[in-house]
Design a protein around this motif. Structure first.
Motif, PDB file in Angstrom:
ATOM      1  N   LEU A 156      -5.891   0.790  -7.599  1.00  0.00           N
ATOM      2  CA  LEU A 156      -4.739   0.487  -6.312  1.00  0.00           C
ATOM      3  C   LEU A 156      -4.562  -0.795  -6.381  1.00  0.00           C
TER       4      LEU A 156
ATOM      5  N   GLY B  44      -0.565   4.237  -1.720  1.00  0.00           N
ATOM      6  CA  GLY B  44      -1.579   4.437  -1.291  1.00  0.00           C
ATOM      7  C   GLY B  44      -2.968   5.511  -0.353  1.00  0.00           C
TER       8      GLY B  44
ATOM      9  N   PHE C 195       0.677  -1.283   0.003  1.00  0.00           N
ATOM     10  CA  PHE C 195      -0.365   0.318  -0.298  1.00  0.00           C
ATOM     11  C   PHE C 195       0.997   0.722  -0.161  1.00  0.00           C
TER      12      PHE C 195
END
Lengths: 213, 813
Positions: free
Chosen positions: A142, A124, A119
């Protein structure tokens, strides 16, 4: 998600004087205000540490977490609200992070940790900050980014045997090693050898200065 | 046929070189012997000792001088060496040879993380520019045992990979047990991933190489399948002290000539320096694993200077070891001060002396033995020179007494020694008498010609010869630079070059006796069993040395010089003036070390300046990038300097948002066009100003977290969810832990949480950093425990953590 949507629905819209015009409904049935304030502060710190920098996202999450924590605390009032609140926060974050590890080809040893690293590498917290607010699948953008930015500490191993071959050092090192070992094991002998070296040096010096060959 | 010609040519070259060295050594020895013979009727034990010590010293001098002379011949007369590895693949045909899979390995041990990763970044970008990225992978192989450094390396690696988008191209490996130091680190890489690659290019932590150079090295290896190791001559760069700059200047001026000279006679039996070289992995794995030497350290045990031994093992296996003197684009950094240089020498000295074991090992090639012997001798010459000077001082009183005696004008001691006529029991036969008379006639002619006394003439000739050997190559090289405007411009122009050359000569004139004393001391300490520890090299220093370190280091040398000078003057004042140049360096060692440690940074815009080198005047792109990367990193540190509080620095370290923000600003900044970059820099300055104000305001509001400052690595792993995850993910999975270990970890964890990391020993912190379960547990507990159950420092840290990122200006950015 419903909880979150409800709160968002009640927005009156941002104004100059109040950047976060959110109606907050939070009335825990157990615990003191001081305890819940400490819990809130800790959760806020924890979310910031998770790079949730948006105040809106922070507040939505904090409210959701505190509501869950308050519900749990009502059932077990002996527990500390801070402990429960951070456990809830961590559980939420870990669950979402572990979900990301499903994108990997090989299942990692610690899915939540691997997902967290993924992430971060996929940027992210900046690009998909809303990910933690949702309960649905990983957004396509993502997941693509995570697949592209998979951190690999090393390639697959291709093991070889690199074994030292003995070097035949000949007779001199054998004798030297034996002598070294002997001197090392016997401190008295070592002392005598040092004395002898000193004596020889003094004799040598004497002959060098005074003597003739 | 071609191979036979090469072999014959190489043989002829070696015969030439060794004959030149031999003749020079013999003539020097003869002159010296005649000089001391001339003083007395017979040689005393003292004079014999002097003569014996003189021979290896003069050999070393002669061999160095002839290497330089041959280097001048190759570079300026011959111009193209047909026996070099580079001659096998002309540049214009280079692209016909495909590349092969190559690993670039960077072993590190508690190094400056910013510098290491700035270097890796430059190397990666340079390789990327060549378009050959597919053939290269980079490995950072860490043996760091400092917890802070370890965590910093992990973060820096992650940032680097992320910012360069180098996923699957730059790898990081931390070794759990740092067995066998650097060679063990490299061997560990070979065992794990060696089979994946055909070659590895070995770096030092401060090495930088351009993509073009590395690609050419791979192609040269591909073209020469019998080449096991190809060594490049790394140029010294990035020095920012007077000491470093002078070494850098000397390295650039003389280095290429010496390399060319060495390559002239060593050819495919060259030496290996352990870095900035490419190695063929298959034979290296098969034949070059290092066994332990007999006995214990410092003489025995693990081989410290592994490079020379690996080269010898490679040669023994039938593979060539080449030096490529013409290959540019290979760089390293030198020690910044004399103290640091001596610390490094101490390690090298121990490593080279260990090679004494290997000199007589069975199966080595003759040239490998010679290389090992030269390595041993390079440190043994210092005690020999020291002994020579001591013996000369002792004999000074003797010479004083004999020098007043008028020598027989018709006496020729050497002739007398060869054909002794004074023994009535054994008269010379007519033939011997004739030889003796002929020799006497020759000497008489020389004597009449020079109009000197018999004992002084050889001394002056010897002095002249020594001065020639010492200075002729040096002056010759300098003269050749001055002859060409282009070459002199590369050293800053003729005026700057002459001044730099004079100062450099004075510098080495003063440095040589200091090195002599210290190297002699190192040899003695090693002989008496005192080894060295593996320590991190100090590669840069800001503000120079203070007085304390040089006084403690060189106090003894200064006193020795003073006492020696006084004794020499008392014994024989004439001798005092002879030995004064040597004593000068010793006496001045303290101010010398301090002055030369002062900063001397390169100013690119200034057209004139001292100690310029081609790398400074026409800076290669890879170095320019390295400097830009380093400047970016140091400016990141400089943001917090004006505030002047350690607390602010601590916060800055702790705040990953600031770090990532600045890294992204810097990386974007580099790819922008010039005008955009300027406006961007203005924005950056503005942002940095806001950052400073934020940090200042926080510094006033909160108490410093002193406790965590020393343990910021562990603190980051415990506090930051992402760094905790990164660190744990990089650790090897543990199946199960013995109950003793569980109890041990449990105890440390509890103490760290309740009392802070300062109360736990460094080895315990390091052990904890290896245990992913403990770190995950600590992270969990730290954030979830009530304030009353954790140490004060953690409470403050959690509150302050990321507090800067909450400030509005950063949100806008």
């Amino acid at each position: 998600m419903t909880d979150n949507s409800e709160n968002l629905d009640k927005h009156t819209g941002p104004t100059e004087s109040s950047p976060l015009p959110m109606i907050i409904k939070f009335s825990p049935q157990s615990g003191t205000d001081a305890e819940w304030n400490e819990a809130l502060t800790r959760v806020e710190d924890y979310l910031r540490a998770n790079r949730i920098h948006s105040r809106i996202h922070q507040n939505i999450l904090i409210l959701r977490i505190l509501k869950k924590a308050a519900a749990r605390h009502a059932e077990s009032p002996k527990l500390n609200p801070t402990v429960i609140a951070v456990e809830e926060a961590r559980e939420l974050v870990d669950r979402r992070m572990a979900q990301l590890s499903g994108l990997f080809d090989i299942k990692p040893y610690r899915p939540d940790l691997a997902g967290r690293v993924a992430f971060m590498l996929a940027d992210g917290p900046s690009r998909s900050p809303e990910y933690l607010l949702r309960d649905d699948d990983v957004p396509e953008q993502l997941s693509q980014s995570i697949r592209k930015h998979s951190l690999q500490a090393s390639p697959d191993m291709a093991v070889s045997a690199m074994v030292p071959r003995p070097i035949d050092l000949g007779l001199i090192p054998d004798v030297a090693e034996f002598t070294w070992d002997l001197i090392d094991r016997r401190p008295l002998l070592r002392m005598f050898v040092l004395w002898a070296i000193f004596l020889l040096m003094m004799l040598g010096l004497f002959f060098i200065i005074r003597g003739r060959f | 046929m071609e191979q036979r010609t090469s072999k014959y040519r190489l043989q002829r070259r070696r015969i030439t070189y060794f004959t030149l060295v031999f003749i020079t050594t013999v003539v020097g020895t003869w002159l010296f012997a005649d000089n001391i013979w001339g003083k007395t009727s017979d040689l005393t034990a003292l004079q014999w000792a002097l003569l014996l010590v003189f021979i290896p010293l003069f050999y070393q001098l002669a061999s160095g001088s002839w290497v330089a002379a041959l280097g001048v011949w190759v570079r300026y007369v011959q111009r193209k060496n047909p026996l070099s590895i580079e001659a096998t693949l002309p540049l214009e045909k280079e692209h016909e040879v495909p590349l092969a899979s190559t690993a670039i390995i960077v072993p590190v041990f508690n190094e400056d993380v910013d510098r290491v990763f700035a270097g890796v970044r430059s190397v990666y970008e340079s390789v990327k520019r060549t378009g050959n990225l597919d053939s290269f992978d980079i490995f950072i192989l860490s043996d760091s045992d400092n917890p802070n450094r370890w965590v910093e390396e992990e973060i820096a690696w992650m940032n680097l990979v992320q910012s360069l988008d180098a996923f699957g191209k730059i790898f990081y490996r931390k070794r759990r047990q740092a067995i066998n130091r650097k060679s063990g680190n490299v061997a560990d890489f070979c065992r794990r991933w060696g089979k994946r690659y055909r070659y590895m290019i070995v770096f030092d932590a401060d090495s930088v190489m351009s993509g073009e150079t590395m690609s050419r090295m791979v192609r040269l290896m591909e073209k020469n399948p019998q080449c096991g190791i190809l060594q490049t001559p790394p140029r010294h760069v990035n020095a920012d002290t007077i000491f470093g700059r002078i070494f850098q200047f000397a390295n650039s001026l003389y280095g290429p000539i010496f390399m060319a000279g060495l390559n002239y006679w060593q050819a495919g039996e060259s030496t290996f320096w352990g870095h900035n070289a490419i190695i063929r992995l298959a034979p290296f794995i098969q034949y070059c694993a290092l066994p332990d030497l007999p006995g214990k350290e410092p003489f025995g045990g693990r081989i410290l200077s592994h490079d020379l031994v690996e080269a010898a093992l490679m040669r023994k296996a039938g593979y060539a070891v080449w030096l490529a003197p013409e290959l540019t684009g290979s760089f390293e950094e030198g020690p910044p001060t004399l103290v640091d240089s001596l610390k490094r020498d101490r390690r090298w000295c121990q490593g080279n002396l260990q090679h004494s074991w290997l000199l007589f090992a069975k199966g080595w090639r003759g040239m490998s033995r010679l290389n090992l012997f030269q390595g041993v001798l390079s440190y043994l010459v210092s005690p020999l020179w020291f002994s020579f000077l001591i013996l000369a001082t002792l004999s000074a009183s003797h010479w004083r007494d004999v020098s007043v005696v008028k020598p027989d004008p018709d006496s020729f001691h050497i002739v007398e020694q060869i054909f002794p006529s004074s023994n009535p029991e054994k008269p010379l036969d007519p033939q011997e008498q004739a030889w003796a008379n002929a020799l006497k006639d020759v000497f008489r002619t020389v004597r009449n010609f020079t109009d000197e006394t018999p004992s002084e003439m050889p001394m002056y000739v010897l002095l002249g010869l020594t001065v020639c050997l010492l200075f002729l190559p040096k002056f010759g090289i300098a003269f050749l630079v001055l002859c060409s405007r282009r070459r002199s411009l590369l050293f800053g122009g003729r005026g700057a070059f002459i001044l730099s050359f004079i100062l450099e000569s004075i510098f080495f004139f003063l440095l040589a006796p200091i090195l002599m004393v210290f190297h002699a001391r190192f040899v003695l300490l090693i002989l008496f069993g005192q080894g060295v520890r593996w320590i991190t090299q100090r590669r840069n220093i800001s503000g120079g040395l203070d007085w304390r370190e040089p006084v403690l280091t060189f106090g003894g040398t200064t006193l020795l010089g003073l006492a020696w000078g006084a004794s020499a003057y008392m014994v024989y004042p004439v001798f005092f003036w002879w030995i004064l140049p040597v004593l000068l360096g010793m006496v001045l060692s303290i101010p010398f070390a301090i002055i030369t440690s002062h900063p001397m940074r390169y100013a690119p815009k200034s057209r004139s300046g001292l100690f310029r080198t081609p790398e400074l005047v026409a800076e290669p792109l890879v170095l320019r990038e390295l400097r830009a990367n380093l400047a970016a990193m140091s400016s990141k540190q400089a943001i917090f300097d004006p505030i002047g509080t350690d607390h602010a620095m601590q916060l800055a370290r702790l705040d990953p948002y600031i770090n990532s923000l600045y890294n992204s600003l810097v990386s974007e900044n580099k790819s922008l066009p010039e005008d955009t970059r300027r406006s961007y820099e203005r924005l950056l300055d503005q942002t940095l100003g806001e950052l400073r104000r934020n940090v200042a305001s926080i510094a006033n509001r909160y108490e410093p977290i002193d406790v965590l400052r020393a343990d910021h690595g562990l603190a980051l792993v415990m506090l930051d969810p992402y760094i905790n995850a990164l660190h744990c993910v990089l650790l090897r999975e543990r199946k199960s832990l013995p109950s003793e270990s569980r109890i041990y970890y449990g105890r440390i964890r509890a103490r760290i949480l309740s009392e802070g990391p300062g109360v736990v020993a460094r080895k315990d912190k390091l052990a904890l950093l290896y245990d992913a379960d403990s770190l995950a547990w600590l992270h969990r507990k730290l954030w979830s425990l009530p304030a009353s159950q954790i140490a004060e420092c953690w409470r403050v840290a959690m509150r302050q953590y990321n507090i800067i990122s909450k400030e509005e200006p950063l949100e806008r950015v």
